[in-house]
Design an enzyme around this catalytic site. Structure first.
Site, short mmCIF file in Angstrom:
data_model
loop_
_atom_site.label_atom_id
_atom_site.label_comp_id
_atom_site.label_asym_id
_atom_site.label_seq_id
_atom_site.Cartn_x
_atom_site.Cartn_y
_atom_site.Cartn_z
N ARG A 51 0.86 -1.19 0.00
CA ARG A 51 0.00 0.00 0.00
C ARG A 51 0.89 1.23 0.00
O ARG A 51 2.10 1.11 0.05
CB ARG A 51 -0.96 -0.03 1.20
CG ARG A 51 -0.34 -0.69 2.39
CD ARG A 51 -0.34 0.03 3.67
NE ARG A 51 -0.32 1.45 3.62
CZ ARG A 51 0.78 2.19 3.76
NH1 ARG A 51 1.98 1.64 3.92
NH2 ARG A 51 0.70 3.50 3.75
N GLY A 52 0.26 2.40 -0.05
CA GLY A 52 1.05 3.63 -0.20
C GLY A 52 1.21 3.88 -1.69
O GLY A 52 1.56 2.96 -2.45
N ARG A 88 -7.06 -0.34 -7.07
CA ARG A 88 -7.30 0.71 -6.06
C ARG A 88 -7.44 2.03 -6.82
O ARG A 88 -6.56 2.39 -7.58
CB ARG A 88 -6.17 0.79 -5.03
CG ARG A 88 -6.26 -0.32 -3.98
CD ARG A 88 -5.44 -0.03 -2.76
NE ARG A 88 -6.09 0.90 -1.85
CZ ARG A 88 -5.46 1.47 -0.81
NH1 ARG A 88 -4.18 1.22 -0.58
NH2 ARG A 88 -6.12 2.27 -0.01
N GLN A 199 -2.54 2.60 9.94
CA GLN A 199 -1.23 2.59 9.28
C GLN A 199 -0.18 3.38 10.06
O GLN A 199 1.00 3.09 10.00
CB GLN A 199 -1.33 3.19 7.86
CG GLN A 199 -2.09 2.34 6.87
CD GLN A 199 -3.52 2.80 6.74
OE1 GLN A 199 -4.13 3.23 7.71
NE2 GLN A 199 -4.08 2.70 5.55
N ASP A 240 -1.78 10.74 -2.12
CA ASP A 240 -2.07 9.71 -3.13
C ASP A 240 -2.32 10.31 -4.50
O ASP A 240 -2.27 9.60 -5.51
CB ASP A 240 -3.30 8.90 -2.70
CG ASP A 240 -2.89 7.96 -1.60
OD1 ASP A 240 -2.75 8.42 -0.46
OD2 ASP A 240 -2.65 6.77 -1.89
N ASN A 250 -5.29 12.78 0.23
CA ASN A 250 -4.49 11.87 1.06
C ASN A 250 -5.41 11.13 2.02
O ASN A 250 -6.63 11.34 2.02
CB ASN A 250 -3.41 12.66 1.82
CG ASN A 250 -2.40 11.74 2.49
OD1 ASN A 250 -1.94 10.77 1.89
ND2 ASN A 250 -2.07 12.00 3.74
N LYS A 251 -4.82 10.28 2.84
CA LYS A 251 -5.57 9.45 3.78
C LYS A 251 -6.61 10.25 4.56
O LYS A 251 -6.33 11.37 4.99
CB LYS A 251 -4.56 8.79 4.73
CG LYS A 251 -5.15 7.86 5.77
CD LYS A 251 -6.03 6.77 5.21
CE LYS A 251 -5.37 5.93 4.15
NZ LYS A 251 -6.32 5.06 3.42
O1 MRU Z 1 -4.57 3.42 2.08
P1 MRU Z 1 -3.07 3.55 2.06
O2 MRU Z 1 -2.42 2.99 3.27
O3 MRU Z 1 -2.49 3.03 0.78
O4 MRU Z 1 -2.85 5.13 2.09
C1 MRU Z 1 -1.55 5.64 2.09
C2 MRU Z 1 -1.52 7.10 2.25
O5 MRU Z 1 -2.53 7.74 2.41
C3 MRU Z 1 -0.18 7.76 2.15
O6 MRU Z 1 -0.19 8.95 2.87
C4 MRU Z 1 0.10 8.09 0.68
O7 MRU Z 1 -0.05 6.97 -0.14
C5 MRU Z 1 1.44 8.65 0.51
S1 MRU Z 1 2.64 7.38 0.45
C6 MRU Z 1 4.20 7.94 0.47
#
Ligand code: MRU
Length: 356
Positions: A51-52, A88, A199, A240, A250-251
């Site tokens: 993920r990320g 995703r 996370q 993202d 972002n998250k």
């Molecule tokens: O749902 P995830 O864990 O994939 O979300 C990740 C994030 O929101 C990170 O902040 C983003 O991908 C930046 S990664 C360097």
């Protein structure tokens, strides 16, 4: 970066399989998983074993190489690319990496396809590692400036995991922190737990511990009071998908941190490689926001007394829950974007100057 003192990247190709660190098992178990097929790859992205945004991109690139290894018929490769992009929806790096792979593979003779696909996937990953290192070198200047004024520990708040586990190495938001720590600047990180998948608690705190960087996990709603009481010098988060106008997706929960930072004059920076910039979508309302299974909210995982990972229900079993995975922080709340090419204001002109 290190796990139990040993250097790792988050993904690599060895003996005809792709190897990943299974992030659904961290921090309790360290498991290296093998991906052998395109379906293994799609599943790993969907269930978030990887993920990320940058790591999803790198994994998708290797996934296409696995597709070529399975069956190098152009129709199969095209279908695999489409399914990967759907796995995703929010992180733009996924589509970016798949498009780059397809462009590279178009018109190549079938006997060369696999080696070219593997080389390009490695190139995408190597480039991300270099970009994240540069993000760290650029972001270090901001932390250094705060330290030179304060002459005391710099307190940094971060959300989710934009650490090395979310990239190939270094991380985005964490790269300036790792660089500051290596330079001997005292840093302490407030780690947002980041419900529902935690996370922050499970991954960011874990990776900072492995690098011996002081950190404290806080519930997601704690940042506001910490900022009001002067306990946060700077927020640094990842993204993202950042639109060319500087709006940052972002998250979930990032937006509320940015509002609190704005109200308390705390600088709010976003760290990203150029592969996370969406030059096409003009309006944040058009960003696809992933909605994940509500079970991620209603159930929680941990380890039991026998060191086994266990999932338990924490909500009334008749209650409905909604699990939106991302939100958007308008550019006006972003102090600056830290990229591999330098730091810029969150605006079209700022990004254009650096990248076009
Ligand atoms: O749902 P995830 O864990 O994939 O979300 C990740 C994030 O929101 C990170 O902040 C983003 O991908 C930046 S990664 C360097």
């Amino acid at each position: 970066m290190r796990i139990e003192g040993k250097e790792y990247r988050t993904i690599w190709f060895e003996n005809n399989v792709v190897k990943i660190i299974d992030q659904t098992k961290l921090p309790h178990q360290f498991v290296i998983k093998e991906l052998k097929t395109i379906n293994d790859t799609i599943n790993a992205i969907k269930v978030m074993e990887v993920r990320g945004a940058p790591l999803i991109g790198g994994t998708a690139a290797y996934g296409l190489a696995l597709a070529v290894q399975e069956n190098n018929d152009p129709e199969f490769i095209k279908k695999s690319a489409k399914e990967l992009i759907k796995s995703r929806p929010t992180a733009i790096n996924l589509k970016w990496a798949v498009d780059r792979m397809i462009k590279k593979l178009t018109g190549i003779n079938s006997d060369q396809l696999l080696s070219i696909a593997l080389n390009e996937a490695k190139e995408i990953c190597d480039e991300d590692e270099k970009f994240c290192e540069n993000i760290g070198i650029n972001g270090l200047k901001i932390i250094e400036e705060i330290y030179n004024k304060k002459k005391d520990t710099v307190n940094i708040l971060t959300h989710c995991n934009a650490g090395w586990l979310a990239t190939i190495n270094w991380g985005t938001a964490t790269s300036p922190i790792y660089h500051a720590h290596k330079k001997g600047i005292p840093v302490h990180v407030w780690v947002d737990e980041t419900r529902p998948r935690n996370q922050g608690a499970n991954l960011t705190s874990f990776e900072l511990n492995e690098e011996e960087i002081s950190n404290t996990i806080i519930a997601d709603n704690t940042g506001g009071i910490l900022m009001q009481r002067g306990k946060v010098d700077i927020c640094i988060v990842g993204t993202d998908r950042t639109l060319s106008n500087g709006d940052v997706c972002n998250k979930i929960g990032t937006y509320l941190k940015a509002l609190a930072a704005n109200d308390n004059n705390v600088p709010f920076y976003v760290a990203l490689p150029s592969s996370t910039i969406d030059w096409d979508i003009k309006d944040a309302k058009d960003i696809p926001i992933e909605e994940r299974n509500s079970e991620e909210l209603s159930h929680i995982e941990g380890i039991d007394e026998n060191n086994q990972i266990k999932k338990v229900l924490i909500y009334p079993n008749k209650s409905k829950a909604m699990n939106l995975a991302f939100d958007v922080t308008p550019a006006k709340y972003v102090t600056g974007l830290i990229t591999e090419k330098g730091i810029t204001e969150a605006s079209f002109d700022g990004l254009k100057k650096l990248f076009k």
